[in-house]
Scaffold this active site. Structure first.
Site, short mmCIF file in Angstrom:
data_model
loop_
_atom_site.label_atom_id
_atom_site.label_comp_id
_atom_site.label_asym_id
_atom_site.label_seq_id
_atom_site.Cartn_x
_atom_site.Cartn_y
_atom_site.Cartn_z
N ASN A 163 -1.50 10.03 2.70
CA ASN A 163 -1.62 11.41 2.71
C ASN A 163 -0.35 12.19 2.52
OD1 ASN A 163 -4.23 11.00 2.91
ND2 ASN A 163 -4.57 12.20 4.82
N SER A 184 -1.73 -1.93 -6.26
CA SER A 184 -0.65 -2.22 -5.45
C SER A 184 -0.10 -3.63 -5.39
CB SER A 184 -1.19 -2.03 -3.95
OG SER A 184 -1.72 -0.81 -3.68
N SER A 211 -9.00 -4.50 -2.46
CA SER A 211 -10.56 -4.22 -1.47
C SER A 211 -11.66 -5.25 -2.28
CB SER A 211 -11.11 -2.74 -1.66
OG SER A 211 -10.17 -2.15 -0.78
N GLU A 268 -11.01 9.71 -8.63
CA GLU A 268 -10.95 9.09 -7.29
C GLU A 268 -10.75 10.07 -6.15
OE1 GLU A 268 -8.38 5.61 -6.42
OE2 GLU A 268 -9.90 4.98 -5.02
C1 LIG Z 1 -8.41 0.14 3.29
C2 LIG Z 1 -7.45 -0.16 2.24
C3 LIG Z 1 -7.91 -0.45 1.02
C4 LIG Z 1 -6.92 -0.47 -0.20
N1 LIG Z 1 -7.50 -0.86 -1.21
C5 LIG Z 1 -7.06 -1.03 -2.30
C6 LIG Z 1 -7.22 -1.52 -3.56
O1 LIG Z 1 -8.51 -1.75 -3.64
N2 LIG Z 1 -6.32 -1.98 -4.46
C7 LIG Z 1 -4.95 -1.38 -4.58
O2 LIG Z 1 -4.38 -1.66 -5.52
N3 LIG Z 1 -4.60 -1.10 -3.23
C8 LIG Z 1 -5.35 -0.94 -2.26
N4 LIG Z 1 -5.20 -0.53 -1.06
C9 LIG Z 1 -3.43 -0.26 -0.90
C10 LIG Z 1 -3.01 1.42 -0.71
O3 LIG Z 1 -3.11 2.05 -1.86
C11 LIG Z 1 -1.54 1.20 -0.41
O4 LIG Z 1 -1.54 0.76 0.97
C12 LIG Z 1 -1.02 2.58 -0.12
O5 LIG Z 1 -0.87 3.20 -1.55
C13 LIG Z 1 0.32 2.67 0.44
O6 LIG Z 1 1.07 1.57 0.04
P1 LIG Z 1 2.09 0.63 1.07
O7 LIG Z 1 1.02 0.13 1.89
O8 LIG Z 1 2.91 -0.29 0.06
O9 LIG Z 1 2.88 1.52 1.91
P2 LIG Z 1 4.45 2.16 1.54
O10 LIG Z 1 4.30 2.77 0.36
O11 LIG Z 1 5.47 0.98 1.90
O12 LIG Z 1 4.30 3.22 2.55
C14 LIG Z 1 4.70 3.11 4.23
C15 LIG Z 1 4.73 4.49 4.60
O13 LIG Z 1 5.89 5.26 4.18
C16 LIG Z 1 5.37 6.42 3.71
N5 LIG Z 1 5.99 7.01 2.27
C17 LIG Z 1 6.36 6.23 1.43
N6 LIG Z 1 6.99 6.65 0.45
C18 LIG Z 1 6.91 7.84 0.88
C19 LIG Z 1 7.53 9.26 0.59
N7 LIG Z 1 8.19 9.38 -0.90
N8 LIG Z 1 7.38 10.38 1.24
C20 LIG Z 1 6.95 10.30 2.33
N9 LIG Z 1 6.25 9.28 2.72
C21 LIG Z 1 6.42 8.20 2.21
C22 LIG Z 1 3.79 6.23 3.38
O14 LIG Z 1 2.95 7.30 3.50
C23 LIG Z 1 3.43 5.31 4.49
O15 LIG Z 1 3.09 6.08 5.76
C24 LIG Z 1 -5.77 -0.32 0.10
C25 LIG Z 1 -5.36 -0.04 1.33
C26 LIG Z 1 -6.15 0.11 2.28
C27 LIG Z 1 -5.54 0.57 3.78
#
Ligand SMILES: Cc1cc2nc3c(=O)[nH]c(=O)nc-3n(C[C@H](O)[C@H](O)[C@H](O)COP(=O)(O)OP(=O)(O)OC[C@H]3O[C@@H](n4cnc5c(N)ncnc54)[C@H](O)[C@@H]3O)c2cc1C
Length: 387
Positions: free
Chosen positions: A369, A128, A160, A243
């Site tokens: 999700n 990310s 993480s 995963e």
């Molecule tokens: C506890 C935890 C551990 C994590 N560990 C890691 C890790 O070890 N390494 C790592 O790289 N990342 C990690 N992550 C990051 C995680 O993979 C991202 O938070 C996640 O993929 C969502 O990306 P974002 O936070 O940028 O949200 P965004 O992508 O900005 O999304 C924001 C909201 O918009 C929704 N959304 C976005 N696009 C769409 C679409 N096309 N259609 C419908 N809805 C949409 C999403 O579902 C979400 O609800 C972790 C996150 C958490 C909470």
């Protein structure tokens, strides 16, 4: 699918149970999202490795037991039943390890896998970025080849256990002119190099194991590239499928939560709304269903099948089940649900609050999700795309 255990599987189960009974620490270790707890968990990984239990499904030459996936599930069942510590090197052993075995060179396998199995190297996942989460192909951190080094600049976030990890695996843009998914390369980055700044992020529970990682012209040897140049997306998606489909959350974790929920209901159900009994039963049935489904997936893999987009169904199922079970526990506990572990009256009930806060992250990590539902609509149900 035949659920009867063979004599060999029974013997394996007995051996695992015996070892765990002797070695699992009696008191809980400190959280691995603190420096002290991280090192306590590293020491536990080393102990597991000594008993050859840290990576049971890996080949013997890399520290494993060459166990098939059924035995891996058996071990996981025994592990959760024994209430053994969380796996601080989960990103390494369950995600990166299998990926290295699939696409790594012989030198990379020999160099990285034994140290991963023993806990000498603990890995975090650097996918990310601030502007690349759900839309992972928007990754902007770049790697430029300069002689026998990659020069990497950019920012990763939400790693993480990144605050204390030794290495990070990530994908980086190596061809800015290619179509977004095509110009990315999978690279393994030591976190002690010049130009790396790791900044911890405080979590909901106040601990700081999470991190953002800044890379400022970091020089990484060229032999740290995993897989082919500009094919990092394919490597990363193979890791992600594994995963979501099987390795991240093994079923016994939820079966144990369901067992604890039943015990809590027996203790407190009388005082709470009688309707909660249905939620408790549902938790038990869902956990059993997930367990059987995982046995099905594993049987499918053993017959030479692969895990495809249906892995997304799994991820939605366990993450929502986990929240429902913890929410039911919170309701059963009533006002006691708010007590943290420091409160003398909390006893072991504070585990539910901790678990609830973490369960809330389940629908976000490993791909949200909403994104999993998009994948299911598109690739499992073949629904037409919206406007
Ligand atoms: C506890 C935890 C551990 C994590 N560990 C890691 C890790 O070890 N390494 C790592 O790289 N990342 C990690 N992550 C990051 C995680 O993979 C991202 O938070 C996640 O993929 C969502 O990306 P974002 O936070 O940028 O949200 P965004 O992508 O900005 O999304 C924001 C909201 O918009 C929704 N959304 C976005 N696009 C769409 C679409 N096309 N259609 C419908 N809805 C949409 C999403 O579902 C979400 O609800 C972790 C996150 C958490 C909470």
């Amino acid at each position: 699918m035949d659920l009867t255990e063979t004599a060999d599987e029974q013997a394996f189960r007995a051996e695992a149970r015996g070892w765990l009974a002797e070695h699992v620490p009696t008191g809980a270790l400190a959280s691995f999202d603190t420096r002290a707890g991280f090192e306590e968990h590293r020491a536990w990984e080393a102990e597991l490795h000594e008993g050859r239990w840290s990576a049971v499904s890996w080949p013997i030459e890399y520290g494993g037991r060459g166990a098939d996936y059924i035995k891996w599930l058996v071990f996981e069942e025994e592990y959760y039943r024994a209430e053994a510590p969380g796996r601080v090197n989960q990103n390494g052993i369950f995600l990166l390890g299998p990926t290295i075995m699939e696409v790594g060179t012989p030198e990379q396998k020999a160099r990285f896998l034994p140290r991963m199995a023993s806990g000498e190297d603990i890995w975090c996942q650097g996918w990310s970025e601030p502007n690349a989460g759900s839309d992972l192909a928007a990754i902007a951190s770049k790697a430029v080849l300069d002689g026998d080094h990659w020069v990497i600049s950019g920012q990763k976030t939400w790693a993480s256990r990144g605050a204390f990890a030794d290495w990070m695996f990530g994908i980086f843009r190596t061809d800015p002119d290619a179509e977004r998914h095509r110009g990315l390369t999978f690279i393994l980055v030591p976190l002690d190099l010049d130009g790396v700044t790791v900044r911890p992020i405080a979590q909901l529970d106040g601990e700081t194991g999470f991190a953002e990682v800044f890379l400022d012209e970091v020089r990484v040897p060229v032999d740290c590239m995993l897989g082919e140049l500009n094919r990092g997306w394919q490597v990363a998606m193979a890791t992600a499928g594994f995963e979501r489909g099987i390795s991240l959350r093994s079923p016994e974790r939820f079966v144990q939560t369901a067992r604890r929920l039943i015990a809590l209901h027996e203790r407190r159900g009388g005082e709470a709304d009688a309707g909660l009994g249905d939620e408790v039963v549902r938790g038990w049935m869902d956990a059993q269903a997930y367990s059987l489904h995982t046995y099905w997936t594993v049987s499918h893999l053993l017959e030479g099948g692969t895990i495809g987009a249906e892995a997304s169904l799994n991820k939605i199922f366990w993450s929502e089940m986990d929240i429902r079970m913890h929410a039911a526990a919170q309701q059963l506990l009533g006002p006691w649900a708010e007590l943290t572990a420091e409160a003398p009256q909390a006893r072991h009930d504070a585990r539910w609050l901790d678990g609830y806060l973490f369960a809330l992250a389940g629908p976000i990590y490993a791909g949200t999700n909403e994104i999993q539902r998009n994948i299911i609509a598109d690739r499992v149900l073949n629904l037409p795309r919206g406007a």
